[in-house]
Design a protein around this motif. Structure first.
Motif, PDB file in Angstrom:
ATOM      1  N   TYR A 159      43.346  43.875  48.524  1.00 15.60           N
ATOM      2  CA  TYR A 159      44.501  43.020  48.222  1.00 15.60           C
ATOM      3  C   TYR A 159      44.044  41.633  47.753  1.00 15.60           C
ATOM      4  O   TYR A 159      44.658  41.032  46.870  1.00 15.60           O
ATOM      5  CB  TYR A 159      45.369  42.923  49.482  1.00 15.60           C
ATOM      6  N   ILE A 160      42.948  41.166  48.321  1.00 15.18           N
ATOM      7  CA  ILE A 160      42.409  39.865  47.888  1.00 15.18           C
ATOM      8  C   ILE A 160      41.937  39.975  46.430  1.00 15.18           C
ATOM      9  O   ILE A 160      42.189  39.079  45.615  1.00 15.18           O
ATOM     10  CB  ILE A 160      41.300  39.389  48.852  1.00 15.18           C
ATOM     11  N   ALA A 192      43.443  27.474  40.263  1.00 15.46           N
ATOM     12  CA  ALA A 192      43.611  26.796  41.563  1.00 15.46           C
ATOM     13  C   ALA A 192      44.747  27.455  42.351  1.00 15.46           C
ATOM     14  O   ALA A 192      44.617  27.729  43.552  1.00 15.46           O
ATOM     15  CB  ALA A 192      43.883  25.319  41.350  1.00 15.46           C
ATOM     16  N   LYS A 193      45.866  27.718  41.649  1.00 16.00           N
ATOM     17  CA  LYS A 193      47.017  28.350  42.322  1.00 16.00           C
ATOM     18  C   LYS A 193      46.625  29.723  42.868  1.00 16.00           C
ATOM     19  O   LYS A 193      46.993  30.119  43.964  1.00 16.00           O
ATOM     20  CB  LYS A 193      48.160  28.515  41.300  1.00 16.00           C
ATOM     21  N   CYS A 194      45.880  30.434  42.054  1.00 12.23           N
ATOM     22  CA  CYS A 194      45.462  31.785  42.445  1.00 12.23           C
ATOM     23  C   CYS A 194      44.594  31.727  43.705  1.00 12.23           C
ATOM     24  O   CYS A 194      44.805  32.500  44.641  1.00 12.23           O
ATOM     25  CB  CYS A 194      44.713  32.421  41.272  1.00 12.23           C
ATOM     26  N   ILE A 195      43.633  30.806  43.736  1.00 14.31           N
ATOM     27  CA  ILE A 195      42.745  30.733  44.911  1.00 14.31           C
ATOM     28  C   ILE A 195      43.557  30.369  46.154  1.00 14.31           C
ATOM     29  O   ILE A 195      43.339  30.910  47.234  1.00 14.31           O
ATOM     30  CB  ILE A 195      41.562  29.765  44.666  1.00 14.31           C
ATOM     31  N   THR A 245      29.330  45.559  53.022  1.00 13.87           N
ATOM     32  CA  THR A 245      29.748  44.214  53.443  1.00 13.87           C
ATOM     33  C   THR A 245      30.618  43.579  52.350  1.00 13.87           C
ATOM     34  O   THR A 245      30.322  43.749  51.162  1.00 13.87           O
ATOM     35  CB  THR A 245      28.522  43.295  53.725  1.00 13.87           C
ATOM     36  N   PRO A 246      31.668  42.855  52.771  1.00 16.76           N
ATOM     37  CA  PRO A 246      32.516  42.209  51.754  1.00 16.76           C
ATOM     38  C   PRO A 246      31.754  41.177  50.907  1.00 16.76           C
ATOM     39  O   PRO A 246      32.268  40.733  49.892  1.00 16.76           O
ATOM     40  CB  PRO A 246      33.619  41.529  52.568  1.00 16.76           C
ATOM     41  N   THR A 247      30.550  40.815  51.329  1.00 15.18           N
ATOM     42  CA  THR A 247      29.764  39.907  50.466  1.00 15.18           C
ATOM     43  C   THR A 247      29.415  40.590  49.141  1.00 15.18           C
ATOM     44  O   THR A 247      29.021  39.919  48.191  1.00 15.18           O
ATOM     45  CB  THR A 247      28.442  39.473  51.147  1.00 15.18           C
ATOM     46  N   GLN A 248      29.584  41.918  49.082  1.00 15.57           N
ATOM     47  CA  GLN A 248      29.313  42.624  47.820  1.00 15.57           C
ATOM     48  C   GLN A 248      30.508  42.543  46.860  1.00 15.57           C
ATOM     49  O   GLN A 248      30.414  43.028  45.738  1.00 15.57           O
ATOM     50  CB  GLN A 248      29.015  44.111  48.110  1.00 15.57           C
ATOM     51  N   THR A 249      31.629  41.974  47.311  1.00 19.75           N
ATOM     52  CA  THR A 249      32.819  41.965  46.434  1.00 19.75           C
ATOM     53  C   THR A 249      32.655  40.947  45.307  1.00 19.75           C
ATOM     54  O   THR A 249      32.029  39.899  45.486  1.00 19.75           O
ATOM     55  CB  THR A 249      34.105  41.663  47.242  1.00 19.75           C
ATOM     56  N   PRO A 250      33.239  41.245  44.142  1.00 18.50           N
ATOM     57  CA  PRO A 250      32.942  40.428  42.960  1.00 18.50           C
ATOM     58  C   PRO A 250      33.718  39.116  42.794  1.00 18.50           C
ATOM     59  O   PRO A 250      33.244  38.198  42.131  1.00 18.50           O
ATOM     60  CB  PRO A 250      33.296  41.362  41.785  1.00 18.50           C
ATOM     61  N   LEU A 251      34.921  39.019  43.408  1.00 18.98           N
ATOM     62  CA  LEU A 251      35.813  37.912  43.054  1.00 18.98           C
ATOM     63  C   LEU A 251      35.179  36.525  43.195  1.00 18.98           C
ATOM     64  O   LEU A 251      35.186  35.725  42.257  1.00 18.98           O
ATOM     65  CB  LEU A 251      37.086  38.012  43.904  1.00 18.98           C
ATOM     66  N   PHE A 252      34.594  36.269  44.374  1.00 23.81           N
ATOM     67  CA  PHE A 252      34.063  34.913  44.597  1.00 23.81           C
ATOM     68  C   PHE A 252      32.785  34.670  43.812  1.00 23.81           C
ATOM     69  O   PHE A 252      32.497  33.537  43.407  1.00 23.81           O
ATOM     70  CB  PHE A 252      33.891  34.652  46.099  1.00 23.81           C
ATOM     71  N   LYS A 253      32.070  35.729  43.548  1.00 25.39           N
ATOM     72  CA  LYS A 253      30.864  35.587  42.721  1.00 25.39           C
ATOM     73  C   LYS A 253      31.277  35.152  41.311  1.00 25.39           C
ATOM     74  O   LYS A 253      30.622  34.318  40.683  1.00 25.39           O
ATOM     75  CB  LYS A 253      30.099  36.910  42.654  1.00 25.39           C
ATOM     76  N   ASN A 308      38.748  19.631  39.946  1.00 30.98           N
ATOM     77  CA  ASN A 308      38.468  19.358  41.364  1.00 30.98           C
ATOM     78  C   ASN A 308      39.412  20.111  42.297  1.00 30.98           C
ATOM     79  O   ASN A 308      39.047  20.485  43.401  1.00 30.98           O
ATOM     80  CB  ASN A 308      38.543  17.853  41.641  1.00 30.98           C
ATOM     81  N   ARG A 309      40.627  20.318  41.814  1.00 31.62           N
ATOM     82  CA  ARG A 309      41.592  21.069  42.636  1.00 31.62           C
ATOM     83  C   ARG A 309      41.061  22.494  42.896  1.00 31.62           C
ATOM     84  O   ARG A 309      41.196  23.037  43.997  1.00 31.62           O
ATOM     85  CB  ARG A 309      42.934  21.111  41.890  1.00 31.62           C
ATOM     86  N   ILE A 310      40.437  23.076  41.893  1.00 35.00           N
ATOM     87  CA  ILE A 310      39.866  24.432  42.065  1.00 35.00           C
ATOM     88  C   ILE A 310      38.787  24.400  43.142  1.00 35.00           C
ATOM     89  O   ILE A 310      38.749  25.236  44.043  1.00 35.00           O
ATOM     90  CB  ILE A 310      39.254  24.957  40.738  1.00 35.00           C
ATOM     91  N   ILE A 311      37.931  23.392  43.054  1.00 30.06           N
ATOM     92  CA  ILE A 311      36.824  23.297  44.028  1.00 30.06           C
ATOM     93  C   ILE A 311      37.391  23.126  45.438  1.00 30.06           C
ATOM     94  O   ILE A 311      36.931  23.769  46.380  1.00 30.06           O
ATOM     95  CB  ILE A 311      35.899  22.098  43.680  1.00 30.06           C
ATOM     96  N   VAL A 312      38.420  22.263  45.556  1.00 26.09           N
ATOM     97  CA  VAL A 312      39.007  22.033  46.884  1.00 26.09           C
ATOM     98  C   VAL A 312      39.614  23.329  47.427  1.00 26.09           C
ATOM     99  O   VAL A 312      39.411  23.692  48.596  1.00 26.09           O
ATOM    100  CB  VAL A 312      40.076  20.908  46.818  1.00 26.09           C
ATOM    101  N   GLU A 313      40.335  24.061  46.581  1.00 25.59           N
ATOM    102  CA  GLU A 313      40.942  25.327  47.034  1.00 25.59           C
ATOM    103  C   GLU A 313      39.869  26.324  47.475  1.00 25.59           C
ATOM    104  O   GLU A 313      40.030  27.031  48.459  1.00 25.59           O
ATOM    105  CB  GLU A 313      41.813  25.958  45.938  1.00 25.59           C
ATOM    106  N   LEU A 314      38.793  26.369  46.710  1.00 26.04           N
ATOM    107  CA  LEU A 314      37.706  27.295  47.028  1.00 26.04           C
ATOM    108  C   LEU A 314      37.084  26.937  48.390  1.00 26.04           C
ATOM    109  O   LEU A 314      36.812  27.808  49.211  1.00 26.04           O
ATOM    110  CB  LEU A 314      36.666  27.209  45.904  1.00 26.04           C
ATOM    111  N   CYS A 315      36.897  25.638  48.613  1.00 27.84           N
ATOM    112  CA  CYS A 315      36.318  25.200  49.899  1.00 27.84           C
ATOM    113  C   CYS A 315      37.280  25.492  51.045  1.00 27.84           C
ATOM    114  O   CYS A 315      36.859  25.963  52.104  1.00 27.84           O
ATOM    115  CB  CYS A 315      36.016  23.710  49.876  1.00 27.84           C
ATOM    116  N   GLU A 316      38.573  25.230  50.824  1.00 24.15           N
ATOM    117  CA  GLU A 316      39.551  25.488  51.890  1.00 24.15           C
ATOM    118  C   GLU A 316      39.555  26.968  52.239  1.00 24.15           C
ATOM    119  O   GLU A 316      39.546  27.355  53.402  1.00 24.15           O
ATOM    120  CB  GLU A 316      40.976  25.055  51.451  1.00 24.15           C
ATOM    121  N   TYR A 317      39.545  27.808  51.197  1.00 25.31           N
ATOM    122  CA  TYR A 317      39.531  29.247  51.439  1.00 25.31           C
ATOM    123  C   TYR A 317      38.286  29.609  52.242  1.00 25.31           C
ATOM    124  O   TYR A 317      38.347  30.376  53.201  1.00 25.31           O
ATOM    125  CB  TYR A 317      39.563  30.024  50.109  1.00 25.31           C
ATOM    126  N   ARG A 318      37.160  29.057  51.824  1.00 24.97           N
ATOM    127  CA  ARG A 318      35.895  29.416  52.501  1.00 24.97           C
ATOM    128  C   ARG A 318      35.902  28.959  53.966  1.00 24.97           C
ATOM    129  O   ARG A 318      35.355  29.644  54.826  1.00 24.97           O
ATOM    130  CB  ARG A 318      34.701  28.836  51.730  1.00 24.97           C
TER     131      ARG A 318
END
Ligand code: HEM
Length: 362
Positions: A159-160, A192-195, A245-253, A308-318
């Motif tokens: 779903y992610i 950014a919205k997507c993340i 392991t979910p670390t193999q998933t492609p989205l964040f890469k 920067n908004r993308i980076i912030v969203e990515l960090c918040e998600y992480r």
């Protein structure tokens, strides 16, 4: 210019489902009937039943989906056989499984091991086919534990990927939209919205997995072949065969690659080998884009805030994901220094990944 539909097909990418398959995989193949009947009755799994399984023939003429089913079935059986006794694994995979496994592995260009591609992308089905694509209405077909918690672990990951599709579509379009400030702004905002939207997928995973079930049951199915393995009658495998392991998933890469973020991490790099070949190729092609030029355009068109908004969203998600890892591993283990599949201290490891992400603010 390359046709868009062809490009998506080449990368096994869906406009609506991103890296996830749009429809459930195949779960039946005449030659695999005896194998599948074992997988449907795991409570009574007996490793001695493996020797009587017929060796799958005609693998070279299978369709792609038949090949993925063959991969899922063989690598799951290998796993069950190997780890039947946790104290003393069966490190020699018998010839009747070993030979097809190696042939499938060569054709798919993936290591001969159960990966997220099989466990997640080719192992889901609808609960009610008349209802929508959502973890509440999807399940895994071959399940180690038979729990809804395991369903949510894998279908949550699906779903992610699905929620990530608008972001991936924008990344695809940005390849040719970089001289158009309005288009660029629209796509950066979209990403950014997507993340941000991915948080709802992670929340479903958090809410629906009991940490004790994850730690004591589901994790048993995520081990690597870390005591070494011999595929009978085959060339030796020289690489480390990590577990699913979910670390193999492609989205964040792909998000990282698009932004030019490099974590310089051997374990994360290793996980890429276990991805689907077509997804690896997309990752490679995104990495080959000129990120420096894109960043120059971001500055030139005054889009720094959007970047920067993308980076912030990515960090918040992480950060939220780190909470999920702590809840499901560290808390039930009772040890603050519990290691992840990557072998390092989980909180420190994930904090470093978040820090490298944050360092890419403009
Ligand atoms: C019970 C749920 C989960 C737990 C306990 C968990 C745990 C972890 C741990 C411990 C790591 C550090 C690397 C390692 O040691 O393997 C990690 C990394 C990672 N996980 Fe999860 N995870 C969970 C769910 C998910 C889901 C659903 C996804 C999304 C598909 C995901 C995607 C990732 C990614 C991409 C990384 C690499 C680091 C990054 O890019 O931020 N995880 N996870």
């Amino acid at each position: 210019m390359e046709n868009v539909a062809l490009k998506y097909a080449k990368y096994h990418l869906s406009k609506t489902h991103g890296f996830c398959t749009e429809v459930p995989g195949l779960f039946d193949l005449k030659d695999l009937k005896p194998h599948i009947s074992i997988l449907k009755d795991l409570k009574n799994f007996d490793p001695s039943s493996i020797s009587s399984l017929p060796m799958q023939q005609g693998i070279e003429s299978l369709s792609y989906n038949e090949l993925e089913l063959s991969c899922l079935v063989h690598t799951t059986l290998n796993y069950l056989y190997y780890w039947h006794n946790l104290d003393k694994p069966n490190t020699v995979i018998p010839l009747n499984l070993a030979q097809p496994t190696m042939q499938i592995s060569k054709l798919l260009d993936r290591p001969p091991m159960l990966t997220m591609v099989s466990s997640q992308l080719y192992n889901w089905d609808y609960i009610d086919p008349n209802k929508g694509f959502h973890p509440d209405n999807t399940k895994v077909v071959f399940s180690f534990t038979g729990t809804r918690d395991e369903d949510y672990f894998f279908t949550g990951a699906n779903y992610i990927e699905y929620l990530g599709s608008p972001g991936i579509n924008s990344i695809m379009e940005l390849e040719t939209a970089q001289n158009n400030p309005e288009e660029m702004k629209k796509h950066l905002e979209n990403i950014a919205k997507c993340i941000f939207s991915l948080r709802s997928g992670l929340e479903l995973v958090r809410k629906n997995i009991d940490p004790d079930v994850f730690y004591h049951k589901i994790r048993r199915g995520l081990k690597g072949f870390d005591k070494g393995v011999i595929f009978e009658g085959q060339e030796p495998v020289t690489m480390m065969l990590m577990g699913t392991t979910p670390t193999q998933t492609p989205l964040f890469k792909v998000f990282d690659a698009f932004l030019g973020i490099c974590h310089d991490d051997e374990y994360l790099t290793q996980t890429e080998l276990f991805m689907k070949k077509q997804h690896r190729e997309l990752l490679r092609d995104i990495r080959n884009r000129d990120v420096k030029k894109m960043k120059e355009n971001v500055k030139k068109f005054d889009l720094k805030d959007d970047w920067n908004r993308i980076i912030v969203e990515l960090c918040e998600y992480r950060k939220i994901h780190t909470g999920v890892a702590v809840r499901n591993i560290i808390k039930p283990s009772g040890q603050s220094l519990e290691k992840g599949t990557g072998g390092s201290n989980i909180v420190q490891y994930l904090a470093r990944i978040t820090k490298t992400t944050m360092a890419n603010m403009m």
